[in-house]
Scaffold this active site. Structure first.
Site, PDB file in Angstrom:
ATOM      1  N   SER A 133       1.137  -7.754   9.221  1.00 12.79           N
ATOM      2  CA  SER A 133      -0.324  -7.613   9.260  1.00 12.79           C
ATOM      3  C   SER A 133      -0.986  -8.826   9.913  1.00 12.79           C
ATOM      4  O   SER A 133      -2.060  -8.718  10.492  1.00 12.79           O
ATOM      5  CB  SER A 133      -0.873  -7.428   7.840  1.00 12.79           C
ATOM      6  OG  SER A 133      -0.402  -6.226   7.265  1.00 12.79           O
ATOM      7  N   PHE A 157      10.310  -3.208  13.381  1.00  9.69           N
ATOM      8  CA  PHE A 157       9.513  -2.038  12.978  1.00  9.69           C
ATOM      9  C   PHE A 157       8.852  -1.384  14.192  1.00  9.69           C
ATOM     10  O   PHE A 157       7.703  -0.919  14.110  1.00  9.69           O
ATOM     11  CB  PHE A 157       8.439  -2.415  11.949  1.00  9.69           C
ATOM     12  CG  PHE A 157       8.974  -3.109  10.725  1.00  9.69           C
ATOM     13  CD1 PHE A 157      10.040  -2.573  10.025  1.00  9.69           C
ATOM     14  CD2 PHE A 157       8.404  -4.284  10.272  1.00  9.69           C
ATOM     15  CE1 PHE A 157      10.534  -3.211   8.893  1.00  9.69           C
ATOM     16  CE2 PHE A 157       8.885  -4.926   9.147  1.00  9.69           C
ATOM     17  CZ  PHE A 157       9.956  -4.386   8.456  1.00  9.69           C
ATOM     18  N   ILE A 158       9.556  -1.318  15.317  1.00 13.34           N
ATOM     19  CA  ILE A 158       8.957  -0.800  16.546  1.00 13.34           C
ATOM     20  C   ILE A 158       9.226   0.696  16.683  1.00 13.34           C
ATOM     21  O   ILE A 158      10.366   1.129  16.915  1.00 13.34           O
ATOM     22  CB  ILE A 158       9.475  -1.564  17.778  1.00 13.34           C
ATOM     23  CG1 ILE A 158       9.273  -3.070  17.586  1.00 13.34           C
ATOM     24  CG2 ILE A 158       8.760  -1.064  19.026  1.00 13.34           C
ATOM     25  CD1 ILE A 158       7.857  -3.489  17.260  1.00 13.34           C
ATOM     26  N   THR A 159       8.181   1.489  16.555  1.00 11.05           N
ATOM     27  CA  THR A 159       8.278   2.937  16.729  1.00 11.05           C
ATOM     28  C   THR A 159       8.641   3.256  18.179  1.00 11.05           C
ATOM     29  O   THR A 159       8.100   2.661  19.113  1.00 11.05           O
ATOM     30  CB  THR A 159       6.942   3.601  16.367  1.00 11.05           C
ATOM     31  OG1 THR A 159       6.626   3.300  15.010  1.00 11.05           O
ATOM     32  CG2 THR A 159       7.025   5.112  16.544  1.00 11.05           C
ATOM     33  N   PRO A 241      -9.186   0.409  15.137  1.00  9.57           N
ATOM     34  CA  PRO A 241      -9.882   1.503  14.446  1.00  9.57           C
ATOM     35  C   PRO A 241      -9.365   2.888  14.835  1.00  9.57           C
ATOM     36  O   PRO A 241      -9.208   3.754  13.962  1.00  9.57           O
ATOM     37  CB  PRO A 241     -11.344   1.292  14.880  1.00  9.57           C
ATOM     38  CG  PRO A 241     -11.447  -0.174  15.105  1.00  9.57           C
ATOM     39  CD  PRO A 241     -10.134  -0.557  15.741  1.00  9.57           C
ATOM     40  N   GLU A 243      -6.329   3.618  15.956  1.00 12.40           N
ATOM     41  CA  GLU A 243      -4.992   3.760  15.379  1.00 12.40           C
ATOM     42  C   GLU A 243      -5.075   4.088  13.894  1.00 12.40           C
ATOM     43  O   GLU A 243      -4.336   4.947  13.387  1.00 12.40           O
ATOM     44  CB  GLU A 243      -4.198   2.476  15.590  1.00 12.40           C
ATOM     45  CG  GLU A 243      -2.795   2.518  14.998  1.00 12.40           C
ATOM     46  CD  GLU A 243      -2.033   1.217  15.187  1.00 12.40           C
ATOM     47  OE1 GLU A 243      -0.929   1.095  14.613  1.00 12.40           O
ATOM     48  OE2 GLU A 243      -2.531   0.321  15.903  1.00 12.40           O
ATOM     49  N   GLN A 337       6.074  17.039  -8.068  1.00 13.23           N
ATOM     50  CA  GLN A 337       6.314  17.209  -9.498  1.00 13.23           C
ATOM     51  C   GLN A 337       6.371  18.692  -9.872  1.00 13.23           C
ATOM     52  O   GLN A 337       7.146  19.092 -10.753  1.00 13.23           O
ATOM     53  CB  GLN A 337       5.205  16.508 -10.297  1.00 13.23           C
ATOM     54  CG  GLN A 337       5.389  16.533 -11.800  1.00 13.23           C
ATOM     55  CD  GLN A 337       6.487  15.596 -12.274  1.00 13.23           C
ATOM     56  OE1 GLN A 337       6.948  14.751 -11.509  1.00 13.23           O
ATOM     57  NE2 GLN A 337       6.909  15.753 -13.521  1.00 13.23           N
ATOM     58  N   GLU A 368      -4.064  -2.916   1.124  1.00 12.72           N
ATOM     59  CA  GLU A 368      -4.736  -4.138   0.705  1.00 12.72           C
ATOM     60  C   GLU A 368      -5.552  -4.751   1.846  1.00 12.72           C
ATOM     61  O   GLU A 368      -6.661  -5.257   1.644  1.00 12.72           O
ATOM     62  CB  GLU A 368      -3.706  -5.150   0.179  1.00 12.72           C
ATOM     63  CG  GLU A 368      -3.048  -4.749  -1.131  1.00 12.72           C
ATOM     64  CD  GLU A 368      -2.009  -3.635  -0.990  1.00 12.72           C
ATOM     65  OE1 GLU A 368      -1.703  -2.993  -1.995  1.00 12.72           O
ATOM     66  OE2 GLU A 368      -1.510  -3.409   0.137  1.00 12.72           O
TER      67      GLU A 368
END
Length: 380
Positions: A133, A157-159, A241, A243, A337, A368
């Protein structure tokens, strides 16, 4: 509640998108989940169907249409058809602002036709082992050497990391200037010193290749810089924004798919001589979910139109992502569930939706971080 944000043109596009997903993607779900990546044929099929890069000018093969409602349709139909893995969201939601607004005519001519055709798969390399982040904390560097940039560092973490042919890399071109020293440089497949690391073994989204990337003295032409040198951080912030709204749309679409699965299961599954949906506890649970999804849909549609009209704020996008991903997770978990023990069996679609949805509260900025953005807008 009837949705009012779409026109007949959008409805036709939705038909095309749904047909594509049902034909080219949904039948390969098990195969792609097992392989950990999507076949390239699905990418070129999307290009032929006009489902990539419609934002770009016609001279490069696009349609010159900047309208996020088309992006939303792609995300909604991917979830609605049970399709997995293919990173068209990154290709259509995240990459276009970089390749359209930050590139020269020469760069556009060099890259856009392949991107639009689905032959050039893109990735955005921002996150690093010590900087997720906090993009200001990236350590990958690029130094100028004559007519070239020399890149050193690593990303994670590269898509689309494994399949990518064109990678937009965030680098520090001035390591002493903090966030004002970050620039964006394109690295193309085959560049010497550019290596793919592990294809990460994730809890969910197993069909979407996510990889580590390494840059060891990678030399690329100086003209592969996009945007302004030293303005990369601001370029990235300006695109966040959109994304985040895209993630919100996908999260809500996944929750709606889970709800549909749960309703059908509640009608078909019997216990004590009657369908489980007839038990008040289950009927109330599904009714509560229906209300939550309906309210979330109204807010997200409002955000979509605000983006189309150029009025969406960073705080509104953060709120959309926060609410849709958190609510989506709660909804999907509650739907799971209802399946009892079968919900925990991988052959049931609800299990995959549950696994895949967890990361939506993390990527694009954690929940967060979203709350921090919203909180700052309150003057606190």
């Amino acid at each position: 509640m009837r949705r009012t944000i779409f026109t007949k043109e959008h409805d036709l596009f939705r038909d095309t998108a749904r047909s594509y997903y049902l034909r080219e993607c949904a039948p390969h779900t098990e195969e792609w989940e097992r392989d950990g990546q999507v076949g390239r044929a699905a990418w070129t099929a999307a290009g032929k169907a006009g489902l990539i890069g419609w934002q770009f000018p016609e001279e490069y093969g696009g349609q010159g249409i900047w309208d996020f409602r088309y992006n939303a349709i792609m995300a909604e139909e991917m979830a609605a058809t049970g399709s997995v893995g293919i990173g068209l969201g990154l290709q259509n939601d995240v990459i276009p602002p970089y390749l359209m607004h930050l590139t020269s005519p020469e760069q556009k001519a060099r890259w856009l036709p392949g991107v639009i055709a689905g032959e050039t798969i893109c990735a955005l390399a921002l996150s690093e082992p010590a900087a997720g982040s906090d993009l200001k904390g990236i350590r990958t560097t690029a130094r100028r050497d004559g007519d070239e940039w020399v890149i050193d560092g690593s990303k994670t973490f590269i898509t689309n990391g494994v399949l990518a042919d064109l990678v937009v890399v965030a680098c520090k071109t001035d390591p002493d200037a903090g966030h004002k020293g970050i620039s964006l440089i394109v690295v193309e497949r085959g560049a010497e010193g550019f290596e793919r690391g592990r294809k990460l073994d994730k809890v969910g989204m197993k069909a979407q290749d996510t990889a580590e990337l390494f840059f060891r003295e990678v030399r690329v032409p100086a003209e592969n810089l996009i945007g302004q040198e030293g303005r990369g951080f601001y370029h990235m912030m300006g695109n966040l924004p959109t994304e985040r709204l895209a993630i919100a749309v996908a999260a809500l679409a996944s929750a709606e798919r889970a709800f549909g699965c749960a309703v059908e299961y509640a009608k078909d599954r019997t216990a004590f001589g009657r369908p489980i949906g007839q038990f008040q506890a289950n009927r109330f649970a599904l009714a509560d979910i229906r209300a939550r999804l309906g309210v979330a849909r109204v807010y997200l549609d409002g955000c979509i139109m605000a983006l189309v009209e150029g009025e969406l704020t960073a705080e509104e996008a953060a709120a959309a992502k926060y609410w849709a991903t958190e609510t989506g997770w709660e909804v999907i978990d509650r739907c799971m569930q209802l399946f009892g023990g079968y919900g925990y069996v991988n052959e049931y679609e609800i299990a995959r939706i549950w696994r895949d949805s967890r990361v939506q509260r993390v990527f694009g900025g954690t929940s967060e971080i979203m709350l921090e953005i919203i909180g700052r807008s309150l003057g606190l």
